[in-house]
Design an enzyme around this catalytic site. Structure first.
Site, PDB file in Angstrom:
ATOM      1  N   LYS A  51     -14.076  71.459  19.892  1.00 21.74           N
ATOM      2  CA  LYS A  51     -13.324  70.842  20.962  1.00 21.74           C
ATOM      3  C   LYS A  51     -12.297  69.859  20.424  1.00 21.74           C
ATOM      4  O   LYS A  51     -11.423  69.404  21.146  1.00 21.74           O
ATOM      5  CB  LYS A  51     -14.293  70.060  21.888  1.00 21.74           C
ATOM      6  CG  LYS A  51     -15.418  70.871  22.461  1.00 21.74           C
ATOM      7  CD  LYS A  51     -16.371  69.913  23.242  1.00 21.74           C
ATOM      8  CE  LYS A  51     -17.618  70.661  23.658  1.00 21.74           C
ATOM      9  NZ  LYS A  51     -18.681  69.741  24.052  1.00 21.74           N
ATOM     10  N   GLY A  52     -12.444  69.517  19.163  1.00 20.35           N
ATOM     11  CA  GLY A  52     -11.698  68.389  18.594  1.00 20.35           C
ATOM     12  C   GLY A  52     -10.189  68.490  18.648  1.00 20.35           C
ATOM     13  O   GLY A  52      -9.491  67.480  18.689  1.00 20.35           O
ATOM     14  N   GLU A 108      -6.080  72.424  14.107  1.00 16.05           N
ATOM     15  CA  GLU A 108      -7.382  71.782  13.834  1.00 16.05           C
ATOM     16  C   GLU A 108      -7.243  70.269  13.934  1.00 16.05           C
ATOM     17  O   GLU A 108      -6.152  69.724  13.717  1.00 16.05           O
ATOM     18  CB  GLU A 108      -7.844  72.225  12.431  1.00 16.05           C
ATOM     19  CG  GLU A 108      -9.103  71.590  11.894  1.00 16.05           C
ATOM     20  CD  GLU A 108     -10.373  71.915  12.681  1.00 16.05           C
ATOM     21  OE1 GLU A 108     -10.367  71.735  13.912  1.00 16.05           O
ATOM     22  OE2 GLU A 108     -11.369  72.303  12.049  1.00 16.05           O
ATOM     23  N   ASP A 112     -11.770  68.060   6.363  1.00 14.47           N
ATOM     24  CA  ASP A 112     -12.546  67.076   5.609  1.00 14.47           C
ATOM     25  C   ASP A 112     -12.932  67.718   4.273  1.00 14.47           C
ATOM     26  O   ASP A 112     -12.165  67.674   3.317  1.00 14.47           O
ATOM     27  CB  ASP A 112     -13.746  66.691   6.488  1.00 14.47           C
ATOM     28  CG  ASP A 112     -14.620  65.620   5.896  1.00 14.47           C
ATOM     29  OD1 ASP A 112     -14.162  64.902   5.006  1.00 14.47           O
ATOM     30  OD2 ASP A 112     -15.788  65.480   6.324  1.00 14.47           O
ATOM     31  N   LYS A 140      -8.635  64.447   4.934  1.00 15.47           N
ATOM     32  CA  LYS A 140      -9.280  63.455   4.047  1.00 15.47           C
ATOM     33  C   LYS A 140      -9.347  64.064   2.656  1.00 15.47           C
ATOM     34  O   LYS A 140     -10.346  64.716   2.313  1.00 15.47           O
ATOM     35  CB  LYS A 140     -10.721  63.210   4.516  1.00 15.47           C
ATOM     36  CG  LYS A 140     -10.886  62.291   5.672  1.00 15.47           C
ATOM     37  CD  LYS A 140     -12.391  62.065   5.870  1.00 15.47           C
ATOM     38  CE  LYS A 140     -12.720  61.736   7.275  1.00 15.47           C
ATOM     39  NZ  LYS A 140     -14.156  61.789   7.568  1.00 15.47           N
ATOM     40  N   PHE A 161     -15.091  57.667   8.729  1.00 14.53           N
ATOM     41  CA  PHE A 161     -15.401  58.513   9.874  1.00 14.53           C
ATOM     42  C   PHE A 161     -14.562  58.051  11.060  1.00 14.53           C
ATOM     43  O   PHE A 161     -14.673  56.915  11.498  1.00 14.53           O
ATOM     44  CB  PHE A 161     -16.893  58.467  10.219  1.00 14.53           C
ATOM     45  CG  PHE A 161     -17.262  59.509  11.229  1.00 14.53           C
ATOM     46  CD1 PHE A 161     -17.484  60.822  10.843  1.00 14.53           C
ATOM     47  CD2 PHE A 161     -17.337  59.191  12.578  1.00 14.53           C
ATOM     48  CE1 PHE A 161     -17.783  61.799  11.784  1.00 14.53           C
ATOM     49  CE2 PHE A 161     -17.636  60.162  13.522  1.00 14.53           C
ATOM     50  CZ  PHE A 161     -17.860  61.470  13.110  1.00 14.53           C
ATOM     51  N   VAL A 162     -13.700  58.942  11.532  1.00 15.00           N
ATOM     52  CA  VAL A 162     -12.747  58.545  12.573  1.00 15.00           C
ATOM     53  C   VAL A 162     -13.079  59.202  13.914  1.00 15.00           C
ATOM     54  O   VAL A 162     -13.696  60.266  13.960  1.00 15.00           O
ATOM     55  CB  VAL A 162     -11.285  58.886  12.173  1.00 15.00           C
ATOM     56  CG1 VAL A 162     -10.844  58.044  10.990  1.00 15.00           C
ATOM     57  CG2 VAL A 162     -11.115  60.365  11.870  1.00 15.00           C
ATOM     58  N   ASP A 168     -14.793  63.136  18.073  1.00 11.51           N
ATOM     59  CA  ASP A 168     -15.924  62.473  18.724  1.00 11.51           C
ATOM     60  C   ASP A 168     -16.917  61.878  17.741  1.00 11.51           C
ATOM     61  O   ASP A 168     -16.913  62.188  16.555  1.00 11.51           O
ATOM     62  CB  ASP A 168     -16.689  63.490  19.582  1.00 11.51           C
ATOM     63  CG  ASP A 168     -17.531  64.435  18.726  1.00 11.51           C
ATOM     64  OD1 ASP A 168     -16.983  65.003  17.755  1.00 11.51           O
ATOM     65  OD2 ASP A 168     -18.739  64.576  18.994  1.00 11.51           O
TER      66      ASP A 168
HETATM   67  P1  5GP Z   1     -15.131  70.192   7.064  1.00 15.92           P
HETATM   68  O1  5GP Z   1     -15.776  71.552   7.077  1.00 15.92           O
HETATM   69  O2  5GP Z   1     -13.677  70.197   6.675  1.00 15.92           O
HETATM   70  O3  5GP Z   1     -15.927  69.231   6.207  1.00 15.92           O
HETATM   71  O4  5GP Z   1     -15.336  69.601   8.510  1.00 15.92           O
HETATM   72  C1  5GP Z   1     -14.461  69.782   9.527  1.00 15.92           C
HETATM   73  C2  5GP Z   1     -15.087  69.325  10.821  1.00 15.92           C
HETATM   74  O5  5GP Z   1     -15.970  68.206  10.633  1.00 15.92           O
HETATM   75  C3  5GP Z   1     -13.998  68.817  11.734  1.00 15.92           C
HETATM   76  O6  5GP Z   1     -13.457  69.869  12.514  1.00 15.92           O
HETATM   77  C4  5GP Z   1     -14.714  67.776  12.555  1.00 15.92           C
HETATM   78  O7  5GP Z   1     -15.371  68.406  13.635  1.00 15.92           O
HETATM   79  C5  5GP Z   1     -15.780  67.220  11.613  1.00 15.92           C
HETATM   80  N1  5GP Z   1     -15.327  65.971  10.974  1.00 15.92           N
HETATM   81  C6  5GP Z   1     -15.009  65.779   9.677  1.00 15.92           C
HETATM   82  N2  5GP Z   1     -14.630  64.503   9.444  1.00 15.92           N
HETATM   83  C7  5GP Z   1     -14.693  63.871  10.647  1.00 15.92           C
HETATM   84  C8  5GP Z   1     -14.411  62.523  11.079  1.00 15.92           C
HETATM   85  O8  5GP Z   1     -14.009  61.616  10.333  1.00 15.92           O
HETATM   86  N3  5GP Z   1     -14.591  62.284  12.403  1.00 15.92           N
HETATM   87  C9  5GP Z   1     -15.038  63.210  13.288  1.00 15.92           C
HETATM   88  N4  5GP Z   1     -15.175  62.838  14.544  1.00 15.92           N
HETATM   89  N5  5GP Z   1     -15.303  64.483  12.918  1.00 15.92           N
HETATM   90  C10 5GP Z   1     -15.144  64.810  11.606  1.00 15.92           C
END
Ligand code: 5GP
Length: 183
Positions: A51-52, A108, A112, A140, A161-162, A168
């Site tokens: 949903k982000g 997206e 992260d 990040k 963590f944002v 959310d």
């Molecule tokens: P990745 O697979 O790149 O580690 O994670 C991506 C997903 O993790 C993002 O779509 C999001 O849902 C969640 N995520 C990663 N970092 C953050 C953050 O700082 N804040 C929030 N709210 N979600 C995050």
């Protein structure tokens, strides 16, 4: 326990502002200009990751009114602990239309570790689109495990963590108009 002590009923903590609503609007307008230039004369499918990405997608779509745009959505479940993904991804709701021969721009909220996006991009490429590119609102870089090319990027942020602007914590804060950090 009185009602006020129940954590579920506690009012949400006010996050500290990291990126203001004005800075977001300015950056989204510039991303729109870039995307409109690159996809001029082409039909573009914006694929929002639920949903982000919803707030970002809504603003981005309105920043490219000159393009012929379709909207579609993918919902994914990314397994891991509360604040980090493991790379094990399940599609919980798929696109409503095939994307063969279409120009696809995945929208997206944040890349992260890159594990979720690596999975999604690989999966979409197997469907024979004309092209697949990625537009991420945040990145990040310090946490990357699977590097993936981000063709259009809103902001690079430190390893915090944002929340806000669609992002959310336990389903809260998505409606904040800015990006904030929690203590
Ligand atoms: P990745 O697979 O790149 O580690 O994670 C991506 C997903 O993790 C993002 O779509 C999001 O849902 C969640 N995520 C990663 N970092 C953050 C953050 O700082 N804040 C929030 N709210 N979600 C995050």
């Amino acid at each position: 326990m009185s009602e006020g002590e129940n954590p579920v009923n506690n009012p949400p903590q006010k996050p500290q502002e990291l990126i203001s609503a004005e800075a977001i609007a300015d950056r989204v307008r510039k991303l729109g200009e870039e995307i409109a230039r690159d996809y001029q004369g082409k039909e573009l499918v914006l694929v929002g990751i639920l949903k982000g990405s919803v707030l970002f997608l809504a603003d981005l779509a309105r920043a490219i009114p000159q393009l012929d745009v379709r909207l579609d959505f993918l919902a994914v479940q990314s397994y891991g602990d509360a604040t980090s993904s493991s790379g094990v991804v399940q599609i919980t709701s798929d696109l409503t239309k095939p994307i063969d021969d279409k120009h696809v721009l995945v929208v997206e909220d944040i890349v992260d570790t890159g594990l979720t996006m690596d999975y999604i991009l690989d999966m979409l490429r197997t469907r024979h689109p004309a092209s697949v590119k990625l537009c991420s609102f945040l990145h990040k870089p310090s946490r990357v495990k699977k590097p993936c090319a981000i063709d259009y990027l809103g902001f690079t942020i430190p390893d915090r963590f944002v929340v806000g602007y669609g992002l959310d914590y336990a389903q809260r804060y998505r409606n904040l108009p800015y990006i904030g950090v929690l203590d």
